[in-house]
Write a protein that holds these residues in place. Structure first.
Motif, short mmCIF file in Angstrom:
data_model
loop_
_atom_site.label_atom_id
_atom_site.label_comp_id
_atom_site.label_asym_id
_atom_site.label_seq_id
_atom_site.Cartn_x
_atom_site.Cartn_y
_atom_site.Cartn_z
N LEU A 62 8.58 -8.06 -6.22
CA LEU A 62 7.36 -8.73 -6.12
C LEU A 62 7.87 -10.24 -6.49
CD1 LEU A 62 5.43 -6.58 -8.60
CD2 LEU A 62 5.19 -6.58 -5.94
N PRO A 63 8.19 -10.95 -5.25
CA PRO A 63 8.89 -12.38 -5.37
C PRO A 63 8.03 -13.39 -5.41
CG PRO A 63 9.09 -11.38 -2.89
CD PRO A 63 8.40 -10.39 -3.87
N HIS A 64 6.60 -13.22 -5.14
CA HIS A 64 5.84 -14.39 -5.05
C HIS A 64 5.20 -14.46 -6.61
CE1 HIS A 64 6.57 -14.41 -0.77
NE2 HIS A 64 6.15 -13.26 -0.97
N PRO A 65 5.36 -15.61 -7.25
CA PRO A 65 5.12 -15.70 -8.54
C PRO A 65 3.29 -16.05 -8.80
CG PRO A 65 6.32 -17.63 -7.89
CD PRO A 65 6.49 -16.69 -6.69
N ASN A 66 2.76 -16.37 -7.68
CA ASN A 66 1.56 -16.55 -7.77
C ASN A 66 0.55 -15.48 -7.45
OD1 ASN A 66 1.40 -19.21 -8.62
ND2 ASN A 66 1.59 -20.08 -6.66
N GLU A 67 1.28 -14.38 -7.07
CA GLU A 67 0.60 -13.26 -6.44
C GLU A 67 1.08 -12.06 -7.46
OE1 GLU A 67 0.87 -12.75 -2.37
OE2 GLU A 67 1.17 -14.75 -2.02
N GLY A 68 2.40 -11.96 -7.50
CA GLY A 68 2.59 -10.55 -8.31
C GLY A 68 2.44 -9.39 -7.73
N ILE A 69 1.74 -8.31 -8.54
CA ILE A 69 1.54 -7.12 -8.06
C ILE A 69 0.33 -7.17 -7.18
CG2 ILE A 69 -0.16 -6.56 -10.02
CD1 ILE A 69 1.21 -3.85 -10.10
N LYS A 70 -0.48 -8.15 -6.93
CA LYS A 70 -1.44 -8.45 -6.16
C LYS A 70 -1.14 -8.70 -4.80
CE LYS A 70 -3.09 -12.13 -7.61
NZ LYS A 70 -4.06 -13.17 -7.50
N GLN A 71 0.43 -8.85 -4.35
CA GLN A 71 0.89 -9.23 -3.02
C GLN A 71 0.44 -7.90 -2.16
OE1 GLN A 71 5.08 -10.02 -2.99
NE2 GLN A 71 4.94 -10.48 -5.29
N SER A 72 0.10 -8.34 -0.80
CA SER A 72 -0.52 -7.36 0.35
C SER A 72 0.45 -6.30 0.50
CB SER A 72 -0.76 -8.44 1.57
OG SER A 72 -1.01 -7.58 2.63
N GLY A 73 -0.18 -5.15 0.33
CA GLY A 73 0.73 -3.77 0.67
C GLY A 73 1.52 -3.44 -0.51
N ARG A 74 1.62 -4.12 -1.55
CA ARG A 74 2.38 -4.01 -2.61
C ARG A 74 1.64 -2.56 -3.37
NH1 ARG A 74 6.33 -5.76 0.05
NH2 ARG A 74 7.22 -7.40 -0.95
N LYS A 75 0.45 -2.50 -3.54
CA LYS A 75 -0.23 -1.62 -4.39
C LYS A 75 0.04 -0.20 -3.57
CE LYS A 75 -4.83 -1.13 -3.85
NZ LYS A 75 -6.19 -1.57 -4.12
N GLN A 76 -0.35 -0.19 -2.29
CA GLN A 76 -0.07 1.18 -1.47
C GLN A 76 1.38 1.52 -1.54
OE1 GLN A 76 -1.86 -1.75 -0.53
NE2 GLN A 76 -3.95 -0.92 -0.27
N GLU A 77 2.42 0.57 -1.58
CA GLU A 77 3.76 1.04 -1.61
C GLU A 77 4.25 1.74 -3.02
OE1 GLU A 77 8.22 -1.29 -1.04
OE2 GLU A 77 6.59 -2.53 -0.94
N ILE A 78 3.69 1.15 -4.11
CA ILE A 78 3.86 1.52 -5.46
C ILE A 78 3.15 3.06 -5.31
CG2 ILE A 78 3.44 1.24 -7.75
CD1 ILE A 78 3.32 -1.94 -7.17
N ILE A 79 2.12 3.28 -5.07
CA ILE A 79 1.46 4.50 -5.28
C ILE A 79 2.29 5.48 -4.48
CG2 ILE A 79 -0.69 5.88 -4.62
CD1 ILE A 79 -2.30 3.38 -5.49
N ARG A 80 2.68 5.23 -3.10
CA ARG A 80 3.18 6.05 -2.17
C ARG A 80 4.59 6.46 -2.87
NH1 ARG A 80 6.92 4.70 1.01
NH2 ARG A 80 6.64 2.43 1.17
N LYS A 81 5.22 5.46 -3.56
CA LYS A 81 6.60 5.84 -4.18
C LYS A 81 6.53 6.62 -5.37
CE LYS A 81 9.23 2.05 -2.14
NZ LYS A 81 10.09 0.91 -2.20
N LEU A 82 5.41 6.38 -6.09
CA LEU A 82 5.03 7.22 -7.27
C LEU A 82 4.63 8.63 -6.98
CD1 LEU A 82 3.46 4.63 -9.56
CD2 LEU A 82 5.57 5.83 -10.22
N LEU A 83 4.04 8.85 -6.03
CA LEU A 83 3.40 10.11 -5.57
C LEU A 83 4.49 10.96 -4.97
CD1 LEU A 83 -0.33 9.58 -4.98
CD2 LEU A 83 0.92 10.43 -7.01
N LYS A 84 5.47 10.22 -4.32
CA LYS A 84 6.31 11.03 -3.43
C LYS A 84 6.99 12.26 -4.15
CE LYS A 84 9.98 9.40 -0.38
NZ LYS A 84 10.75 8.15 0.14
#
Length: 176
Positions: free
Chosen positions: A154-176
């Motif tokens: 999550l390299p964008h300091p003003n966006e953090g976990i809100k970065q586009s597509g990151r929520k889905q990526e985290i969920i996908r990896k956790l549910l794998k």
């Protein structure tokens, strides 16, 4: 904290949780836009971005993951204080269950080693607890030490976990 919603197994002195979200705080949940600390019962503390918290809560609920703190905040606050901060200050639904070990100053001493240090702290916890599924979220680039299947940068300091597509990526990896 949803103790009834996820599977846990007691192994000797620790509990192995199926899903762990290894969580950095600065620039992931507490963004550059919230940089000015405020006084609290825990001392001066940075605010958590409310939209980042909403995304984080959604991920925890969808995956039934539990947080483990990797952030430098573990050096300044006890686990109990971090649990209170998550619940009372940040309004995060699931309190952290643990923090990673601290290797900073012991094995790693230079700023150039900060990413490797963070990664080794996380891998020590993974090797000790052996979660079925785990993901690291961090603004530091840990990809040299943490495999892509377990890491979301999550390299964008003003966006953090809100970065586009990151929520889905985290969920996908956790549910794998």
């Amino acid at each position: 904290f949803y103790p009834y919603k996820f599977f846990r197994i007691k192994f000797f002195d620790y509990i192995c949780y199926m899903r762990i979200l290894y969580t950095d705080i600065d620039l992931v949940l507490s963004l550059m836009t919230e940089i000015k600390p405020q006084q609290s019962k825990w001392g001066l503390i940075c605010r958590f971005n409310s939209k980042a918290v909403d995304v984080y809560n959604f991920i925890l609920k969808e995956t039934q993951a539990v947080p483990v703190i990797t952030s430098d905040w573990k050096l300044y606050y006890s686990l109990k204080e971090l649990q209170e901060i998550f619940k009372e200050w940040a309004h995060i639904d699931v309190a952290p269950i643990d923090v990673t070990v601290n290797y900073w100053g012991e094995c790693y001493k230079t700023f150039q080693e900060i990413e490797e240090c963070r990664a080794m702290e996380i891998l020590e916890h993974v090797n000790r607890v052996k979660p079925e599924s785990w993901v690291v979220i961090d603004d530091l680039n840990l990809s040299e030490w943490i495999k892509e299947d377990h890491f979301v940068h999550l390299p964008h300091p003003n966006e953090g976990i809100k970065q586009s597509g990151r929520k889905q990526e985290i969920i996908r990896k956790l549910l794998k």
